[in-house]
Design an enzyme around this catalytic site. Structure first.
Site, PDB file in Angstrom:
ATOM      1  N   GLU A 270     -11.769 -48.560 -31.894  1.00 40.22           N
ATOM      2  CA  GLU A 270     -11.473 -47.130 -31.730  1.00 40.22           C
ATOM      3  C   GLU A 270     -12.338 -46.494 -30.642  1.00 40.22           C
ATOM      4  O   GLU A 270     -11.860 -45.671 -29.859  1.00 40.22           O
ATOM      5  CB  GLU A 270     -11.680 -46.397 -33.065  1.00 40.22           C
ATOM      6  N   ARG A 274     -10.525 -44.893 -27.343  1.00 38.67           N
ATOM      7  CA  ARG A 274     -10.634 -43.433 -27.243  1.00 38.67           C
ATOM      8  C   ARG A 274     -11.714 -43.009 -26.250  1.00 38.67           C
ATOM      9  O   ARG A 274     -11.458 -42.190 -25.367  1.00 38.67           O
ATOM     10  CB  ARG A 274     -10.918 -42.826 -28.616  1.00 38.67           C
ATOM     11  N   ASP A 403      -0.221 -54.594 -33.662  1.00 39.96           N
ATOM     12  CA  ASP A 403       0.586 -53.989 -32.606  1.00 39.96           C
ATOM     13  C   ASP A 403       0.042 -54.055 -31.188  1.00 39.96           C
ATOM     14  O   ASP A 403       0.643 -54.656 -30.293  1.00 39.96           O
ATOM     15  CB  ASP A 403       0.917 -52.537 -32.969  1.00 39.96           C
ATOM     16  N   GLU A 537       3.683 -42.454 -31.849  1.00 40.37           N
ATOM     17  CA  GLU A 537       4.380 -43.682 -31.440  1.00 40.37           C
ATOM     18  C   GLU A 537       5.869 -43.478 -31.182  1.00 40.37           C
ATOM     19  O   GLU A 537       6.441 -44.074 -30.262  1.00 40.37           O
ATOM     20  CB  GLU A 537       4.163 -44.780 -32.487  1.00 40.37           C
ATOM     21  N   THR A 623      -3.626 -48.026 -25.000  1.00 46.19           N
ATOM     22  CA  THR A 623      -2.935 -47.767 -26.257  1.00 46.19           C
ATOM     23  C   THR A 623      -3.247 -46.389 -26.823  1.00 46.19           C
ATOM     24  O   THR A 623      -2.624 -45.970 -27.795  1.00 46.19           O
ATOM     25  CB  THR A 623      -3.271 -48.871 -27.292  1.00 46.19           C
TER      26      THR A 623
END
Length: 638
Positions: A270, A274, A403, A537, A623
């Site tokens: 994360e 981010r 994913d 998404e 992503t």
């Protein structure tokens, strides 16, 4: 964006150095003693030290010395009249014993005088300090603290090699000619302003915002520190929307306050997507060096996570100690495919910007290890033990836990100007296995992607999985066996299924997961799967499908989602997720996720913009929807 399946997790900057009462709230009464008394205590300790040094100075009888010329040598004191036996001690071989004893005495006297002078000087300085007012003393203390902080910052800021910015295209454009589309784009911009302004007012410096309680919020993925995740995550969205005053606010906070030297355990994945992704995108868009410097500082803090027997990183790492560990729930201490497989883009850019191959080598080591492993039915299980190098339980998903691993294989190829053919082959092989074993059509004709669990297919699809429609479209060009049309159509079918998951709810917002069992299709069954937490998404796939087909239905579907978010998720203090999308009177979860500003609103804004804003021939999105330029550095050519 990828998030572990158990999210949302409820619940992450070193504050300025503070040695006053606020730093130790349980001892306020003690710390209210005057600074003058504290200074006297410190002074008395200093005087004691000085006198101690004075009285315990060695004398010449111990045969010690302070300063000898290079020509002088210490030799054992030997009485030759007694057979050369060593009597202990040393003699000076050189210019004569008496002369040296005289020099020792002079040197000792000089040092004694210096100590006396320092002692008297310290007393005079203390008297002057005690004449000053309380405010003057506090100001001097604060000045000294600021000096310490600045010195620490300088020590942590190593100069980076000058690297030319690539020729960036499409960072200040995209204005649609159609007034209706322009109005919709402006509405999205207004929603971004509402989200940012309320975070600025009520959650500034915190990781996220509780818009109803109107206070800061954080989760365990960010540790226990205030690292301003929303600020970092939102920067590039602010920039491309032309909200430059807000962008400068965020830049100023990052420059002055973003500090990674904190005793805080964070999610490597994360924080990478981010923070490092957000900082890199902000750097490339604006050219401001502070973002590059901060990204490199943070990356250095993540590197200890790779110190495992296999080189597969831990899921979490303490930014101060470098100690890593995995999530307790993750298949007997395994690392997660989507987490250790979603580092490549950012780490390649870090090697480019620093000239240090360590980042590139870390992610390529992961790739090489995965290539050597057996894959059941050609599928990658979601869990890999970093100690043994063996797969955990055989669970494969294109949603949570798996994913973005597949997404990054494709984007590694795109980012390298399609030179990284190894990554493309891994992507193609994986997609063929996924299509064979996971993709099915429901009785009602809806194409969905299930999950493979211990030899059988679970007919359930997550909101996170809906990103795959955009991925199939993005990877259509360059697919093997001239199947570009097939994969573009597959992307369209996934987009349609995910739109149905929205359309079949009361709020016209999609649930976290939905099933395809019997007569139930694209509908959540369990109560704990009916929530919507501002996820991007589905809208991400709408945008990619719009870019590749220009079919107006994708803009229409995006506008439906925009209106639903504005109607049901907007509160006076920002935007909140809702707990049940099938309820006509939903309750709020009271969290404004950082990815709402980074992804959801960005993809909506791009959906209503012309294609010359961040064109896909020049940019690839990580992503977390942070745009990074293509053709920066082709590793295969190094």
């Amino acid at each position: 964006m990828t998030t572990p399946a158990l999210l949302p997790l409820s619940g992450r900057r070193l504050p300025p150095l503070n040695l006053g009462a606020s730093a130790f709230p349980h001892h306020r009464a003690t710390l209210r003693l005057s600074e003058k008394f504290i200074l006297l205590l410190i002074l008395s300790a200093f005087i004691t030290l000085c006198f101690g040094a004075f009285f315990f100075l060695p004398d010449s009888s111990k045969h010690k010395r302070f300063d000898l010329g290079l020509e002088d040598v210490l030799i054992p004191h030997v009485d030759t009249s007694k057979g050369g036996k060593n009597l202990g001690g040393f003699l000076i071989h050189g210019q004569g014993h008496d002369e040296h004893r005289h020099r020792w005495v002079e040197e000792e006297e000089r040092l004694r005088n210096k100590i006396r002078a320092d002692h008297e000087k310290a007393l005079e300085e203390a008297k002057e300090k005690l004449k000053k007012s309380r405010d003057e003393i506090q100001a001097e203390i604060q000045t000294e603290k600021n000096k310490v902080v600045q010195e620490l910052k300088k020590k942590d800021s190593k100069p980076l090699p000058p690297v030319p910015l690539p020729n960036l295209v499409g960072i200040n454009s995209g204005e649609p000619a159609d007034p209706d589309i322009r109005e919709k784009r402006n509405k999205v911009k207004e929603m971004m302003k509402h989200a940012w302004d309320n975070y600025r007012q009520y959650g500034w410096g915190h990781n996220e915002l509780k818009p109803i309680a109107r206070k800061g919020h954080s989760t365990n993925i960010f540790g226990n520190s205030q690292m301003g995740a929303t600020i970092v995550d939102a920067l590039d969205t602010l920039y491309i929307m032309g909200l430059h005053d807000e962008f400068r606010e965020g830049q100023e906070w990052i420059d002055k306050n973003l500090d990674f030297s904190v005793n805080s355990e964070v999610s490597v994945f994360e924080v990478n997507i981010r923070f490092i992704g957000g900082l890199l995108a902000a750097y490339y868009l604006s050219g401001q060096e502070v973002f590059k410097i901060k990204a490199v500082q943070l990356a250095g803090k993540l590197l200890p996570a790779f110190n495992t027997p296999t080189g597969i990183p831990w899921a979490m790492v303490n930014l101060k100690s470098g100690v890593g560990r995995n999530w307790g729930w993750a298949s007997a201490g395994s690392s997660i495919l989507a987490e250790f497989g979603t580092l490549h883009m950012e780490f390649v850019h870090l090697s480019y910007l620093t000239g240090d191959p360590v980042y590139y080598n870390k992610v390529m080591h992961i790739r090489k290890l995965l290539q050597k492993m057996d894959r059941p039915n050609g599928l990658y299980p979601n869990y890999l033990n970093p100690r043994t190098g063996r797969w955990g339980q055989h669970h494969t998903s294109v949603g949570g836990l798996g994913d973005s691993f597949y997404e990054y294989l494709l984007k590694a190829w795109l980012m390298s100007d399609k030179m990284d053919t190894e990554a493309r082959k891994m992507y193609d092989d994986a997609i063929e296995a996924i299509e064979k074993h996971l993709i099915r059509k429901s009785n009602g004709g809806l194409t969905f992607i299930g999950e493979w669990k211990n030899g059988h297919l679970e007919r359930k699809m997550g909101h996170l999985t809906c990103f795959a429609g955009g991925m199939f479209a993005l990877g259509a060009d360059g697919s093997r066996d001239d199947k570009a049309g097939h994969y573009l159509q597959l992307g369209a079918e996934i987009a349609h299924t995910c739109h149905e998951s929205y359309d079949r709810t009361t709020l016209k917002l999609g649930p976290e997961a939905f099933k395809f069992d019997g007569g139930v299709e694209a509908v959540a069954v369990r109560q704990n799967e009916k929530y919507y937490i501002l996820r991007p998404e589905v809208i991400e796939t709408y945008w990619y499908m719009w870019r590749f087909t220009h079919d107006p239905k994708y803009r229409q579907w995006g506008w439906e989602a925009t209106q639903a978010i504005d109607k049901y998720c907007r509160v006076s203090g920002g935007f909140s997720g809702v707990k049940d999308v099938y309820s006509s009177s939903p309750t709020y979860d009271d969290v404004q996720q950082s990815f709402f500003l980074a992804e959801t609103l960005k993809y909506l804004y791009l959906l209503f913009s012309n294609d010359d804003l961040l064109p896909l021939d020049n940019w690839v999105f990580n992503t977390e929807a942070h745009p990074l330029p293509l053709r920066v550095w082709s590793i295969s050519e190094e």
